[in-house]
Each structure stands twice: as structure tokens, then as C-alpha cells.
Scaffold this motif. Structure first.
Motif, mmCIF file in Angstrom:
data_model
loop_
_atom_site.group_PDB
_atom_site.id
_atom_site.type_symbol
_atom_site.label_atom_id
_atom_site.label_comp_id
_atom_site.label_asym_id
_atom_site.label_seq_id
_atom_site.Cartn_x
_atom_site.Cartn_y
_atom_site.Cartn_z
ATOM 1 N N ALA A 102 36.965 29.122 35.628
ATOM 2 C CA ALA A 102 35.524 29.353 35.457
ATOM 3 C C ALA A 102 34.787 29.147 36.776
ATOM 4 C CB ALA A 102 34.965 28.431 34.380
ATOM 5 N N ARG A 103 35.195 28.159 37.541
ATOM 6 C CA ARG A 103 34.544 27.907 38.823
ATOM 7 C C ARG A 103 34.884 28.989 39.850
ATOM 8 N NH1 ARG A 103 36.826 23.609 40.571
ATOM 9 N NH2 ARG A 103 37.888 22.761 38.737
ATOM 10 N N ARG A 104 35.928 29.746 39.587
ATOM 11 C CA ARG A 104 36.309 30.839 40.479
ATOM 12 C C ARG A 104 35.674 32.171 40.073
ATOM 13 N NH1 ARG A 104 42.873 29.818 41.074
ATOM 14 N NH2 ARG A 104 42.742 27.700 41.939
ATOM 15 N N ILE A 105 34.887 32.191 39.025
ATOM 16 C CA ILE A 105 34.334 33.459 38.541
ATOM 17 C C ILE A 105 33.592 34.228 39.635
ATOM 18 C CG2 ILE A 105 32.512 34.418 37.046
ATOM 19 C CD1 ILE A 105 33.555 32.621 34.808
ATOM 20 N N PRO A 106 32.715 33.615 40.415
ATOM 21 C CA PRO A 106 32.046 34.392 41.472
ATOM 22 C C PRO A 106 33.036 35.050 42.435
ATOM 23 C CG PRO A 106 30.915 32.319 41.119
ATOM 24 C CD PRO A 106 32.186 32.233 40.337
ATOM 25 N N ALA A 107 34.083 34.327 42.811
ATOM 26 C CA ALA A 107 35.080 34.898 43.723
ATOM 27 C C ALA A 107 35.867 36.014 43.040
ATOM 28 C CB ALA A 107 36.026 33.807 44.219
ATOM 29 N N LEU A 108 36.179 35.848 41.754
ATOM 30 C CA LEU A 108 36.904 36.884 41.026
ATOM 31 C C LEU A 108 36.065 38.153 40.901
ATOM 32 C CD1 LEU A 108 38.472 34.672 38.210
ATOM 33 C CD2 LEU A 108 39.726 35.806 40.048
ATOM 34 N N LEU A 109 34.784 37.993 40.630
ATOM 35 C CA LEU A 109 33.906 39.161 40.547
ATOM 36 C C LEU A 109 33.798 39.861 41.901
ATOM 37 C CD1 LEU A 109 31.086 37.741 38.256
ATOM 38 C CD2 LEU A 109 32.595 39.658 37.713
ATOM 39 N N ALA A 110 33.690 39.077 42.961
ATOM 40 C CA ALA A 110 33.611 39.677 44.293
ATOM 41 C C ALA A 110 34.898 40.436 44.623
ATOM 42 C CB ALA A 110 33.340 38.595 45.338
ATOM 43 N N ALA A 111 36.040 39.850 44.255
ATOM 44 C CA ALA A 111 37.312 40.523 44.498
ATOM 45 C C ALA A 111 37.413 41.804 43.682
ATOM 46 C CB ALA A 111 38.475 39.583 44.156
ATOM 47 N N ALA A 112 36.943 41.765 42.433
ATOM 48 C CA ALA A 112 36.958 42.963 41.595
ATOM 49 C C ALA A 112 36.098 44.060 42.204
ATOM 50 C CB ALA A 112 36.485 42.624 40.188
ATOM 51 N N ASP A 113 34.971 43.690 42.779
ATOM 52 C CA ASP A 113 34.094 44.679 43.410
ATOM 53 C C ASP A 113 34.781 45.397 44.560
ATOM 54 O OD1 ASP A 113 31.997 44.120 41.697
ATOM 55 O OD2 ASP A 113 30.972 42.765 43.084
ATOM 56 N N ARG A 114 35.682 44.712 45.262
ATOM 57 C CA ARG A 114 36.322 45.297 46.437
ATOM 58 C C ARG A 114 37.471 46.243 46.089
ATOM 59 N NH1 ARG A 114 35.788 39.848 48.191
ATOM 60 N NH2 ARG A 114 38.009 39.474 47.818
ATOM 61 N N LEU A 115 37.944 46.177 44.862
ATOM 62 C CA LEU A 115 39.078 46.995 44.452
ATOM 63 C C LEU A 115 38.660 48.448 44.219
ATOM 64 C CD1 LEU A 115 40.613 44.448 41.965
ATOM 65 C CD2 LEU A 115 41.777 45.332 43.990
ATOM 66 N N PRO A 116 39.606 49.381 44.301
ATOM 67 C CA PRO A 116 39.294 50.765 43.912
ATOM 68 C C PRO A 116 38.831 50.803 42.459
ATOM 69 C CG PRO A 116 41.440 50.627 44.984
ATOM 70 C CD PRO A 116 41.003 49.220 44.744
ATOM 71 N N HIS A 117 37.881 51.679 42.175
ATOM 72 C CA HIS A 117 37.343 51.800 40.814
ATOM 73 C C HIS A 117 37.669 53.176 40.233
ATOM 74 C CE1 HIS A 117 35.316 48.067 41.590
ATOM 75 N NE2 HIS A 117 34.601 48.141 40.479
ATOM 76 N N THR A 118 37.838 53.199 38.921
ATOM 77 C CA THR A 118 38.074 54.436 38.193
ATOM 78 C C THR A 118 37.228 54.416 36.924
ATOM 79 O OG1 THR A 118 39.839 53.677 36.702
ATOM 80 C CG2 THR A 118 40.488 54.295 38.937
ATOM 81 N N MET A 119 37.191 55.539 36.243
ATOM 82 C CA MET A 119 36.722 55.548 34.873
ATOM 83 C C MET A 119 37.918 55.215 33.978
ATOM 84 S SD MET A 119 33.654 56.149 35.572
ATOM 85 C CE MET A 119 32.956 56.274 33.912
ATOM 86 N N ALA A 120 37.655 54.755 32.771
ATOM 87 C CA ALA A 120 38.739 54.278 31.918
ATOM 88 C C ALA A 120 38.365 54.465 30.455
ATOM 89 C CB ALA A 120 39.021 52.797 32.220
ATOM 90 N N HIS A 121 39.274 54.091 29.573
ATOM 91 C CA HIS A 121 38.953 54.086 28.142
ATOM 92 C C HIS A 121 37.929 53.006 27.854
ATOM 93 C CE1 HIS A 121 39.346 52.903 23.930
ATOM 94 N NE2 HIS A 121 39.842 54.103 23.664
ATOM 95 N N GLY A 122 38.170 51.799 28.338
ATOM 96 C CA GLY A 122 37.217 50.715 28.198
ATOM 97 C C GLY A 122 37.544 49.724 27.105
ATOM 98 N N ASP A 123 38.325 50.123 26.100
ATOM 99 C CA ASP A 123 38.710 49.200 25.028
ATOM 100 C C ASP A 123 40.059 49.657 24.470
ATOM 101 O OD1 ASP A 123 38.645 47.125 23.238
ATOM 102 O OD2 ASP A 123 37.167 48.020 21.897
ATOM 103 N N ALA A 124 41.049 49.745 25.346
ATOM 104 C CA ALA A 124 42.308 50.418 25.032
ATOM 105 C C ALA A 124 43.327 49.483 24.393
ATOM 106 C CB ALA A 124 42.878 51.057 26.295
ATOM 107 N N PRO A 160 37.346 48.339 37.818
ATOM 108 C CA PRO A 160 38.462 48.199 38.756
ATOM 109 C C PRO A 160 39.736 48.832 38.206
ATOM 110 C CG PRO A 160 37.251 46.141 38.580
ATOM 111 C CD PRO A 160 36.724 47.038 37.496
ATOM 112 N N ILE A 161 40.522 49.371 39.088
ATOM 113 C CA ILE A 161 41.793 49.977 38.715
ATOM 114 C C ILE A 161 42.628 48.950 37.949
ATOM 115 C CG2 ILE A 161 42.938 49.313 40.884
ATOM 116 C CD1 ILE A 161 44.249 52.122 40.839
ATOM 117 N N GLY A 162 43.273 49.380 36.876
ATOM 118 C CA GLY A 162 44.063 48.471 36.051
ATOM 119 C C GLY A 162 43.320 47.870 34.887
ATOM 120 N N PHE A 163 42.030 48.139 34.773
ATOM 121 C CA PHE A 163 41.172 47.496 33.775
ATOM 122 C C PHE A 163 41.686 47.672 32.348
ATOM 123 C CE2 PHE A 163 37.573 47.612 30.835
ATOM 124 C CZ PHE A 163 36.842 46.483 31.179
ATOM 125 N N ASP A 164 42.139 48.879 32.006
ATOM 126 C CA ASP A 164 42.533 49.149 30.623
ATOM 127 C C ASP A 164 43.733 48.329 30.165
ATOM 128 O OD1 ASP A 164 40.631 50.850 29.547
ATOM 129 O OD2 ASP A 164 41.644 52.688 30.214
#
Length: 366
Positions: free
Chosen positions: A211-233, A260-264
Motif C-alpha cells: 500500500a505504501r508503494r502505490i504511488p511508485a506502482l502507479l508511476a511505473a504503470a504510467d511509464r509502460l506501453p499502453h494498449t486498449m483491452a477487454h477490461g474485465d477479462a 498498461p500492457i498485460g492488464f487483462d
């Protein structure tokens, strides 16, 4: 009581379903379908079926969608954040998917859409193909086939840089930070017999560390390649049709912001586990199988797959680690079945926490 639609309403739908302009409706049956109202936009599910005067059978799956302000569990959102949550929740997403003409890879299709019925007051009904599912459990072969299709889907749908990328941050800010974390940090949770009987002594501390790493995890997610996805697969939303078991029919489409890539893969892993249908000991092999298959699907579409693992695990932690324990059921009578559910869901939390703690400081690297 669920109202029975009129023959006037049904006749054009049945004619379209049967591809017969002369069909006339004889009998009508409405069957409500039980569902857990976890998604704020889902108002209800029902099957509307019957026969024509010529004896032909027809059947529709009807899904009711509505604004989050109609959600029966809207009270879980703290009052100060409720207005913002309702305004920002994309309750029309699934309807928009059916009219978008989005590209789909081999092995994946949408159910046939017969009607989007706008009911007013930010409510609508989707009249869809009633997909008859093939029998059989989700074994590793089926998981891998689904993950490969999801990888190809991501590869076919690169993110448009003009679209906002705020959905994950909004979800974490509202449903994790404001709702889930205060419960997880309450010592009473860990003393409850449904949790204490199954949680190891370090789980509370490890979830708090994440939980204390959430800001860093969100920042790391922002830096990753992004795609569209199913969203609830989750497996529940990837139906295997009895008349075409080599493909999946994708329903209940969720987030349609870039992710982020891999989200599904996160929902593919946890979907059946949330229903208590996956043993914690099965999670590692499912995890490895779906990651490898997803990466293969990306490669088949010519997309580099190296950062898929980081995207998968980072978003899995953010979306599912802090909600794995079903705290909403703590007030129920303690039964053997509920103990079993908590045993499996606490095991899910433990597995996701271990994956999260193993992430390198810079989670954009794999």
C-alpha cells in the motif's frame, strides 16, 4: 416481479433473430438471472425466451446497464467522493463496445447485438445473443488459449495517445485508497475468525508495505506501453460457445481507457478465484501459463512482449491485492462454506502480495 415485454416489442427482435420477416411470437418467458452486483453499471440480467406460432424457439440474453448513481452498493463510496465517482464512472462502456466496430483477433468475438434499448434516466438494456456455453472446466489449455487471444487483442489495439489514461488511478484512488485500505489497516479485520484462521502472520504487514508503494506502482504503470483491452477479462466473461468451442465470446467489457500492457491477465487470473473456484496452490501454474501465452499473442501481432510481465503484475497488485479478501461478507453467519471461500481468497491475497513484493524498484523493467 420482472415485467414481461410485449409482443409488439419482441416481434421485430424475434424476426431478426430467426431471419424470418413473417415470424409471430406465441409464448414468452422471462427468467431473472442471479448475479453479484459488483460492477456499478450492471442493473440486472435476464433471459427472455419463447416460441413462435410455427413452433420455433428463440432466446435473448438481456443485460440492464445504468449510471453508478443507481448502483445498490453506492454506499461503499464515501460521501465526499460519491459525486465525482458517479460523474466519472463510464457506465455506457459496454454498449459503446458493441457499436464501435473494434478489431478482434481470431478466436475472439462479440455476442450478436439485437437492440440497445434506451430506457431514460441513465438506464438502458442490451438485447444480446444468448450464448449456450460448452461444458468443461477451465484447464491450463483453456487459460492459455484465452490469454493468447487477449495478447493478440492488445496487439491489434495500440493506445491512442490522445485518450486519457486516468482510469487506473481513479480506481485506485476511490476503491482502494479510500475504501479498501482503511479496512485492511483495522486490527479488528485480522482478529476476525474468518480471516485469522487463514492469514499468515506477515500478510497484513506485506499488504501494508505494498500500500505504501502505490504511488511508485502507479508511476511505473504510467511509464509502460499502453494498449486498449477487454477490461474485465475473467473466465466468466469469456464464454466458450457450445457450437464453436474453439473460440471465446467476450462479454461484460470493462475499462475502455488505455491500460498498461498485460492488464487483462489480472482478471483472467483472479476471476474464478474470486468465486472460490480456484485453489491457491493452482495459482502459480496458471500465472505462468497465461503470461507465456499472452506474450505469444503479442508477438503474433508484431508487438514487443518484454514489458507484458511488469504490466500484468503491477496492475494485478493495484487492482486486486487489496480487494482479494472479501471483507464485504464478514457480517454473514460463519459457515463451513464461508470459511472455504475466505481460505481461498486469503490465499489469493497472499499470492498477489508475493508477486508484488518481488517487483523490482523500477517495475517498468522485466
Amino acid at each position: 416481479m420482472t415485467p414481461i415485454p410485449s409482443r409488439t416489442h419482441l416481434t421485430p427482435l424475434v424476426r431478426k433473430y430467426l431471419d424470418n420477416e413473417g415470424a409471430e411470437v406465441e409464448s414468452i418467458r422471462v427468467e431473472p438471472i442471479d448475479h453479484t452486483s459488483g460492477t456499478p453499471s450492471t442493473g440486472g440480467l435476464r433471459r427472455v425466451s419463447g416460441t413462435t406460432t410455427c413452433g420455433r424457439a428463440w432466446s435473448f440474453f438481456v443485460k440492464s446497464l445504468h449510471s453508478a448513481r443507481h448502483w445498490v452498493n453506492i454506499g461503499v463510496i464515501p460521501e465526499p467522493a460519491r459525486t465525482e465517482f458517479v460523474a466519472g464512472f463510464p457506465w455506457r462502456t459496454e454498449a459503446e463496445v458493441y457499436t464501435s466496430g473494434l478489431p478482434l483477433p481470431p478466436g475472439l468475438r462479440l455476442p450478436r447485438l439485437f437492440l440497445i434499448d434506451d430506457l431514460g434516466d441513465e438506464r438502458l438494456d442490451l438485447w444480446l445473443e444468448d450464448v449456450r456455453a460448452a461444458p468443461g472446466e477451465w484447464d491450463l489449455t483453456r487459460y492459455a488459449a484465452a490469454a493468447r487471444a487477449l495478447g493478440r487483442l492488445a496487439g491489434l489495439r495500440p493506445a491512442d495517445d490522445s485518450r486519457p489514461r486516468t482510469a487506473l488511478r481513479t480506481y485506485v484512488g476511490q476503491l482502494v485508497t479510500q475504501h479498501a485500505l482503511p479496512i485492511l489497516r483495522d486490527p479488528a479485520l485480522w482478529r476476525h475468525p474468518l480471516v485469522a484462521a487463514h492469514a499468515d502472520p506477515l500478510l497484513q504487514m506485506d499488504l501494508d508495505t505494498l500500500a505504501r508503494r502505490i504511488p511508485a506502482l502507479l508511476a511505473a504503470a504510467d511509464r509502460l506501453p499502453h494498449t486498449m483491452a477487454h477490461g474485465d477479462a475473467g473466465p466468466q466473461n469469456l464464454l466458450v460457445p457450445a457450437d464453436d468451442p474453439g473460440r471465446f465470446v467476450a462479454i461484460d467489457w470493462g475499462w475502455q481507457d488505455p491500460v498498461p500492457i498485460g492488464f487483462d491477465l489480472g482478471q483472467l487470473l483472479v476471476g474464478l478465484a474470486h468465486d472460490g473456484l480456484t485453489e491457491p496452490g493452482e495459482l502459480p501454474v496458471i500465472h505462468r501459463a497465461i503470461l507465456a501465452a499472452y506474450q505469444r499473442g503479442l508477438a503474433e501481432e508484431g508487438v514487443p512482449a518484454g514489458q507484458a510481465a511488469a504490466g500484468y503484475v503491477t496492475t494485478l497488485v493495484l487492482r486486486s491485492a487489496f480487494t482479494a479478501i472479501p471483507v464485504e461478507r464478514l457480517g454473514e453467519p460463519v459457515t463451513d462454506d464461508l470459511h472455504e471461500l475466505f481460505r481461498k481468497r486469503v490465499g489469493l491475497a497472499r499470492f498477489i502480495a508475493d508477486l508484488g513484493l518481488a517487483l523490482p524498484p523500477d517495475t517498468s523493467r522485466t
